[in-house]
Design a protein around this motif. Structure first.
Motif, mmCIF file in Angstrom:
data_model
loop_
_atom_site.group_PDB
_atom_site.id
_atom_site.type_symbol
_atom_site.label_atom_id
_atom_site.label_comp_id
_atom_site.label_asym_id
_atom_site.label_seq_id
_atom_site.Cartn_x
_atom_site.Cartn_y
_atom_site.Cartn_z
ATOM 1 N N THR A 118 62.029 26.056 46.343
ATOM 2 C CA THR A 118 62.718 27.332 46.147
ATOM 3 C C THR A 118 61.990 28.265 45.188
ATOM 4 O O THR A 118 62.157 29.480 45.260
ATOM 5 C CB THR A 118 64.149 27.098 45.635
ATOM 6 N N ASP A 119 61.203 27.720 44.287
ATOM 7 C CA ASP A 119 60.480 28.534 43.318
ATOM 8 C C ASP A 119 59.082 28.813 43.866
ATOM 9 O O ASP A 119 58.135 28.061 43.622
ATOM 10 C CB ASP A 119 60.401 27.808 41.973
ATOM 11 N N GLN A 120 58.945 29.907 44.623
ATOM 12 C CA GLN A 120 57.688 30.253 45.269
ATOM 13 C C GLN A 120 57.419 31.743 45.111
ATOM 14 O O GLN A 120 58.342 32.535 44.898
ATOM 15 C CB GLN A 120 57.724 29.905 46.762
ATOM 16 N N ASP A 121 56.163 32.106 45.210
ATOM 17 C CA ASP A 121 55.804 33.524 45.193
ATOM 18 C C ASP A 121 54.544 33.737 46.017
ATOM 19 O O ASP A 121 53.672 32.869 46.079
ATOM 20 C CB ASP A 121 55.581 34.024 43.768
ATOM 21 N N THR A 122 54.477 34.879 46.662
ATOM 22 C CA THR A 122 53.303 35.293 47.423
ATOM 23 C C THR A 122 52.803 36.603 46.841
ATOM 24 O O THR A 122 53.585 37.548 46.664
ATOM 25 C CB THR A 122 53.633 35.472 48.907
ATOM 26 N N ILE A 123 51.514 36.654 46.523
ATOM 27 C CA ILE A 123 50.969 37.825 45.855
ATOM 28 C C ILE A 123 49.729 38.332 46.594
ATOM 29 O O ILE A 123 49.099 37.602 47.350
ATOM 30 C CB ILE A 123 50.595 37.515 44.394
ATOM 31 N N LEU A 124 49.439 39.602 46.344
ATOM 32 C CA LEU A 124 48.172 40.189 46.781
ATOM 33 C C LEU A 124 47.172 39.918 45.674
ATOM 34 O O LEU A 124 47.207 40.561 44.620
ATOM 35 C CB LEU A 124 48.336 41.682 47.038
ATOM 36 N N ASP A 125 46.288 38.946 45.871
ATOM 37 C CA ASP A 125 45.379 38.530 44.804
ATOM 38 C C ASP A 125 44.201 39.485 44.659
ATOM 39 O O ASP A 125 43.667 39.631 43.561
ATOM 40 C CB ASP A 125 44.881 37.101 45.078
ATOM 41 N N SER A 126 43.789 40.107 45.727
ATOM 42 C CA SER A 126 42.748 41.137 45.670
ATOM 43 C C SER A 126 42.846 41.985 46.931
ATOM 44 O O SER A 126 43.250 41.491 47.988
ATOM 45 C CB SER A 126 41.332 40.538 45.589
ATOM 46 N N ALA A 127 42.455 43.244 46.812
ATOM 47 C CA ALA A 127 42.341 44.143 47.971
ATOM 48 C C ALA A 127 41.473 45.315 47.543
ATOM 49 O O ALA A 127 41.865 46.095 46.677
ATOM 50 C CB ALA A 127 43.710 44.630 48.436
ATOM 51 N N TYR A 128 40.279 45.398 48.112
ATOM 52 C CA TYR A 128 39.377 46.455 47.678
ATOM 53 C C TYR A 128 38.410 46.815 48.783
ATOM 54 O O TYR A 128 38.211 46.064 49.737
ATOM 55 C CB TYR A 128 38.606 46.039 46.422
ATOM 56 N N LEU A 129 37.804 47.998 48.640
ATOM 57 C CA LEU A 129 36.740 48.456 49.534
ATOM 58 C C LEU A 129 35.472 48.629 48.716
ATOM 59 O O LEU A 129 35.519 48.904 47.508
ATOM 60 C CB LEU A 129 37.123 49.752 50.241
ATOM 61 N N ASP A 130 34.333 48.435 49.366
ATOM 62 C CA ASP A 130 33.056 48.432 48.667
ATOM 63 C C ASP A 130 31.990 49.035 49.582
ATOM 64 O O ASP A 130 31.861 48.618 50.738
ATOM 65 C CB ASP A 130 32.690 46.983 48.298
ATOM 66 N N VAL A 131 31.253 50.004 49.071
ATOM 67 C CA VAL A 131 30.145 50.588 49.838
ATOM 68 C C VAL A 131 29.135 51.177 48.858
ATOM 69 O O VAL A 131 29.497 51.817 47.864
ATOM 70 C CB VAL A 131 30.649 51.668 50.823
ATOM 71 N N ALA A 132 27.870 50.920 49.098
ATOM 72 C CA ALA A 132 26.760 51.485 48.317
ATOM 73 C C ALA A 132 26.916 51.231 46.822
ATOM 74 O O ALA A 132 26.552 52.079 46.001
ATOM 75 C CB ALA A 132 26.632 52.980 48.597
ATOM 76 N N GLY A 133 27.482 50.084 46.440
ATOM 77 C CA GLY A 133 27.650 49.748 45.032
ATOM 78 C C GLY A 133 28.953 50.213 44.426
ATOM 79 O O GLY A 133 29.307 49.788 43.318
ATOM 80 N N PHE A 134 29.700 51.099 45.109
ATOM 81 C CA PHE A 134 30.983 51.570 44.608
ATOM 82 C C PHE A 134 32.095 50.651 45.117
ATOM 83 O O PHE A 134 32.128 50.281 46.293
ATOM 84 C CB PHE A 134 31.252 53.009 45.056
ATOM 85 N N ARG A 135 33.027 50.315 44.225
ATOM 86 C CA ARG A 135 34.160 49.468 44.583
ATOM 87 C C ARG A 135 35.435 50.086 44.026
ATOM 88 O O ARG A 135 35.474 50.542 42.874
ATOM 89 C CB ARG A 135 33.985 48.052 44.034
ATOM 90 N N ALA A 136 36.489 50.081 44.823
ATOM 91 C CA ALA A 136 37.776 50.620 44.395
ATOM 92 C C ALA A 136 38.890 49.760 44.960
ATOM 93 O O ALA A 136 38.835 49.353 46.123
ATOM 94 C CB ALA A 136 37.935 52.069 44.852
ATOM 95 N N GLY A 137 39.897 49.491 44.140
ATOM 96 C CA GLY A 137 41.029 48.689 44.584
ATOM 97 C C GLY A 137 41.465 47.719 43.511
ATOM 98 O O GLY A 137 41.268 47.935 42.306
ATOM 99 N N LEU A 138 42.064 46.619 43.966
ATOM 100 C CA LEU A 138 42.556 45.562 43.081
ATOM 101 C C LEU A 138 41.558 44.410 43.128
ATOM 102 O O LEU A 138 41.428 43.744 44.160
ATOM 103 C CB LEU A 138 43.943 45.101 43.541
ATOM 104 N N PHE A 139 40.856 44.175 42.034
ATOM 105 C CA PHE A 139 39.853 43.105 42.021
ATOM 106 C C PHE A 139 39.655 42.598 40.596
ATOM 107 O O PHE A 139 40.077 43.229 39.617
ATOM 108 C CB PHE A 139 38.524 43.572 42.629
ATOM 109 N N TYR A 140 38.984 41.441 40.487
ATOM 110 C CA TYR A 140 38.764 40.794 39.194
ATOM 111 C C TYR A 140 37.582 41.435 38.473
ATOM 112 O O TYR A 140 36.567 41.751 39.076
ATOM 113 C CB TYR A 140 38.513 39.297 39.387
ATOM 114 N N SER A 141 37.721 41.582 37.157
ATOM 115 C CA SER A 141 36.681 42.190 36.347
ATOM 116 C C SER A 141 35.642 41.144 35.948
ATOM 117 O O SER A 141 35.807 39.937 36.169
ATOM 118 C CB SER A 141 37.295 42.815 35.089
ATOM 119 N N TRP A 142 34.574 41.615 35.328
ATOM 120 C CA TRP A 142 33.547 40.700 34.800
ATOM 121 C C TRP A 142 34.134 39.775 33.739
ATOM 122 O O TRP A 142 33.614 38.686 33.520
ATOM 123 C CB TRP A 142 32.392 41.507 34.201
#
Length: 347
Positions: A118-142
């Motif tokens: 009963t104790d469960q969760d579903t999450i969006l762990d990452s979602a991003y777009l990337d092109v030519a070195g540019f990245r935008a969205g939800l992602f992990y940092s350095w």
């Protein structure tokens, strides 16, 4: 004569009827079948999405883990035991296609965690777009990176942000800058958890040596942190060293004013890796979670030290076991021993 002509005419009509019926039925052309094609332009595991020139890769893992330690099951009255079993399932979708600016990448990572039925969760762990070195969205940092064992504690309290960043890469070097929303980071007394920060990352490899320098400035808390890590292949294993300094508690580093960590990952066999590690904290504040309220500085805090051991064993391809035990002794608190055992199948 009229009756005879009528009978002959009827017989002729009956004989001709099947021919007319056959001419009226036209068999449909079979629809062409497009089989899934392998896409080898971006590495293994990709295939073309039918009808497009976009390549897709599906991967993930299933993890079963037993945590051991004080209140491992949580602090609620019904679940304050010293051990707790948890299960995780994660799926990652990576889409790539060629553009005039280079590969256009899109990533979605879905993660489901279950402490029980009963104790469960579903999450969006990452979602991003990337092109030519540019990245935008939800992602992990350095700041999510660390040494290979489980003893080091040199990362941010929260490392998953809505961010925009640019990263320049070559085969053996990278450098980048990011702007991070730190809404669920830590905040000092009098500050609100609606924050922004700027971080940078520099790293690379040189033969058997690898290095990384990471920094970040938290604008609302008006403090920042910087960290350096390096690894080198020495003897039967890999030596890892790290150091971090924080000018004050902030969303990039808040556990202590400074810390140093070391480990030695021993490659005992092709399947077995043993990693002892140690860390020392100066002016130790303690492990900080998200949305935590922290003091303005580290003044008056005692030191702490930590030692641990992590064992990794590959049972078969894509299936491994991991066991870890850690001992922490803070000057201002009680010592504590924690650990876990994990089974994980990747695909």
């Amino acid at each position: 004569m009229n009756i005879r002509m009528m009978l002959l005419g009827s017989a002729a009509a009956l004989v001709a009827a099947p021919a007319f019926a056959a001419d009226a039925i036209v068999a449909a052309e079979p629809e062409p079948v497009e089989y899934v094609r392998v896409c080898d332009a971006y590495g293994t595991g990709y295939f073309y999405i039918p009808g497009t020139e976009t390549c897709l890769k599906i991967e993930g893992y299933i993890r079963f883990q037993v945590n051991v330690g004080p209140n491992a099951g949580g602090t609620s009255a019904t679940n304050d035991s010293s051990w707790d079993a948890v299960t995780r399932g994660q799926v990652q979708f990576t889409a790539k296609s060629d553009t005039e600016y280079g590969p256009l990448t899109g990533v979605i990572v879905l993660q489901a965690n279950a402490d029980n039925a009963t104790d469960q969760d579903t999450i969006l762990d990452s979602a991003y777009l990337d092109v030519a070195g540019f990245r935008a969205g939800l992602f992990y940092s350095w700041w999510d990176d660390g040494l290979s064992g489980e003893t080091d504690d040199i990362g941010s309290p929260v490392t998953l942000h809505n961010s925009i960043r640019y990263q320049y890469e070559t085969g053996s070097f990278y450098a980048g800058l990011s702007v991070d929303e730190l809404e669920d980071g830590v905040f000092q007394v009098g500050e609100d958890p609606n924050n922004v920060g700027v971080a940078f990352g520099i790293g690379g490899t040189a033969g058997a040596f690898s290095y990384q320098i990471t920094g970040g400035w938290d604008f609302d808390n008006e403090d920042g942190a910087i960290r350096a890590m390096g690894t080198a292949e020495i003897g039967p294993g890999t030596l890892g060293l790290a150091a971090v300094y924080s000018s004050g508690p902030n969303s990039y580093y808040a556990n202590a004013e400074w810390a140093v960590a070391a480990e030695y990952a021993i490659k005992a066999t092709d399947k077995l890796k043993i990693t002892p590690g140690v860390q020392y904290y100066g002016n130790y504040l303690g492990s900080i979670g998200s949305d935590a309220v922290v003091p303005d500085d580290f003044d008056g805090l005692g030191d702490a030290w930590k030692v641990g051991l992590t064992v990794d064993y590959q049972i078969v391809d894509n299936f491994y076991a991991k066991a870890s035990v850690q001992y922490l002794d803070p000057e201002d608190g009680d010592d504590v021993t924690t650990g876990y055992f994990r089974l994980q199948r990747s695909f």
